[in-house]
Design a protein around this motif. Structure first.
Motif, PDB file in Angstrom:
ATOM      1  N   VAL A   1       5.045   0.065   1.389  1.00 44.99           N
ATOM      2  CA  VAL A   1       5.359   0.439   0.008  1.00 44.99           C
ATOM      3  C   VAL A   1       4.287  -0.099  -0.940  1.00 44.99           C
ATOM      4  O   VAL A   1       3.820   0.612  -1.836  1.00 44.99           O
ATOM      5  CB  VAL A   1       6.768  -0.057  -0.391  1.00 44.99           C
ATOM      6  N   VAL A   2       3.867  -1.334  -0.727  1.00 44.29           N
ATOM      7  CA  VAL A   2       2.810  -1.919  -1.563  1.00 44.29           C
ATOM      8  C   VAL A   2       1.514  -1.122  -1.405  1.00 44.29           C
ATOM      9  O   VAL A   2       0.831  -0.812  -2.395  1.00 44.29           O
ATOM     10  CB  VAL A   2       2.607  -3.410  -1.220  1.00 44.29           C
ATOM     11  N   LYS A   3       1.195  -0.763  -0.192  1.00 41.14           N
ATOM     12  CA  LYS A   3      -0.009   0.036   0.069  1.00 41.14           C
ATOM     13  C   LYS A   3       0.069   1.381  -0.652  1.00 41.14           C
ATOM     14  O   LYS A   3      -0.904   1.853  -1.246  1.00 41.14           O
ATOM     15  CB  LYS A   3      -0.168   0.243   1.577  1.00 41.14           C
ATOM     16  N   TRP A   4       1.238   2.004  -0.623  1.00 41.17           N
ATOM     17  CA  TRP A   4       1.428   3.287  -1.300  1.00 41.17           C
ATOM     18  C   TRP A   4       1.300   3.110  -2.805  1.00 41.17           C
ATOM     19  O   TRP A   4       0.691   3.922  -3.491  1.00 41.17           O
ATOM     20  CB  TRP A   4       2.790   3.852  -0.915  1.00 41.17           C
ATOM     21  N   LYS A   5       1.879   2.024  -3.332  1.00 38.76           N
ATOM     22  CA  LYS A   5       1.768   1.750  -4.770  1.00 38.76           C
ATOM     23  C   LYS A   5       0.309   1.606  -5.181  1.00 38.76           C
ATOM     24  O   LYS A   5      -0.105   2.148  -6.210  1.00 38.76           O
ATOM     25  CB  LYS A   5       2.526   0.476  -5.130  1.00 38.76           C
ATOM     26  N   LEU A   6      -0.465   0.892  -4.397  1.00 40.45           N
ATOM     27  CA  LEU A   6      -1.882   0.694  -4.716  1.00 40.45           C
ATOM     28  C   LEU A   6      -2.645   2.022  -4.668  1.00 40.45           C
ATOM     29  O   LEU A   6      -3.523   2.269  -5.497  1.00 40.45           O
ATOM     30  CB  LEU A   6      -2.507  -0.317  -3.765  1.00 40.45           C
ATOM     31  N   ALA A   7      -2.323   2.860  -3.710  1.00 41.73           N
ATOM     32  CA  ALA A   7      -2.987   4.151  -3.578  1.00 41.73           C
ATOM     33  C   ALA A   7      -2.611   5.074  -4.737  1.00 41.73           C
ATOM     34  O   ALA A   7      -3.397   5.955  -5.117  1.00 41.73           O
ATOM     35  CB  ALA A   7      -2.632   4.808  -2.248  1.00 41.73           C
ATOM     36  N   ALA A   8      -1.428   4.881  -5.306  1.00 40.05           N
ATOM     37  CA  ALA A   8      -0.956   5.754  -6.384  1.00 40.05           C
ATOM     38  C   ALA A   8      -1.615   5.442  -7.720  1.00 40.05           C
ATOM     39  O   ALA A   8      -1.575   6.260  -8.629  1.00 40.05           O
ATOM     40  CB  ALA A   8       0.557   5.642  -6.523  1.00 40.05           C
ATOM     41  N   ASN A   9      -2.174   4.272  -7.841  1.00 44.78           N
ATOM     42  CA  ASN A   9      -2.807   3.883  -9.116  1.00 44.78           C
ATOM     43  C   ASN A   9      -4.262   4.262  -9.177  1.00 44.78           C
ATOM     44  O   ASN A   9      -4.981   4.384  -8.344  1.00 44.78           O
ATOM     45  CB  ASN A   9      -2.658   2.380  -9.355  1.00 44.78           C
TER      46      ASN A   9
END
Length: 121
Positions: free
Chosen positions: A113-121
């Motif tokens: 989830v953290v990895k996805w959050k970082l990719a979304a920004n």
């Protein structure tokens, strides 16, 4: 989907799934119901699972989303096993699973989830 909406939903997922460990620990201590076993083991019942299911296919196809979806399912499979063991009265086994297998599944999901959050920004 706006990145802020995605970011908010992913933040909420981390908190909501963190609460499962406490619920499962309490179930191991006191026993659990068949309803909890079904709920714990079904990745499509929780708010995050329903949200993941509702994502457009192009979002679900992103590598970070795919990994999160897969790890979310694994998390719930593990939670269901812990709940089932707890319901069978195997307190020590359920608690050991929480501290090892479930903890590993939870951390893997949180990291995705953290990895996805970082990719979304």
């Amino acid at each position: 989907m706006a990145p802020t909406d995605l970011y908010t939903q992913l933040n909420e997922a981390i908190g909501a799934h963190g609460a499962w460990k406490l619920r499962l620990r309490m179930a191991a201590q006191k026993g659990t119901s068949s309803e909890m076993i079904e709920t714990a083991g079904d990745c499509h019942v929780c708010d995050f699972g329903r949200w993941l299911d509702s994502l457009p296919s192009h979002v679900r196809a992103q590598p970070e989303a795919r990994q999160t979806i897969d790890l979310h399912a694994a998390f719930h499979t593990c939670a269901g096993r812990v709940a089932k063991i707890a319901a069978q009265g195997q307190k020590d086994t359920a608690l050991a699973m929480l501290d090892h297998e479930f903890n590993d599944a939870s951390n893997a999901l949180k990291n995705a989830v953290v990895k996805w959050k970082l990719a979304a920004n």
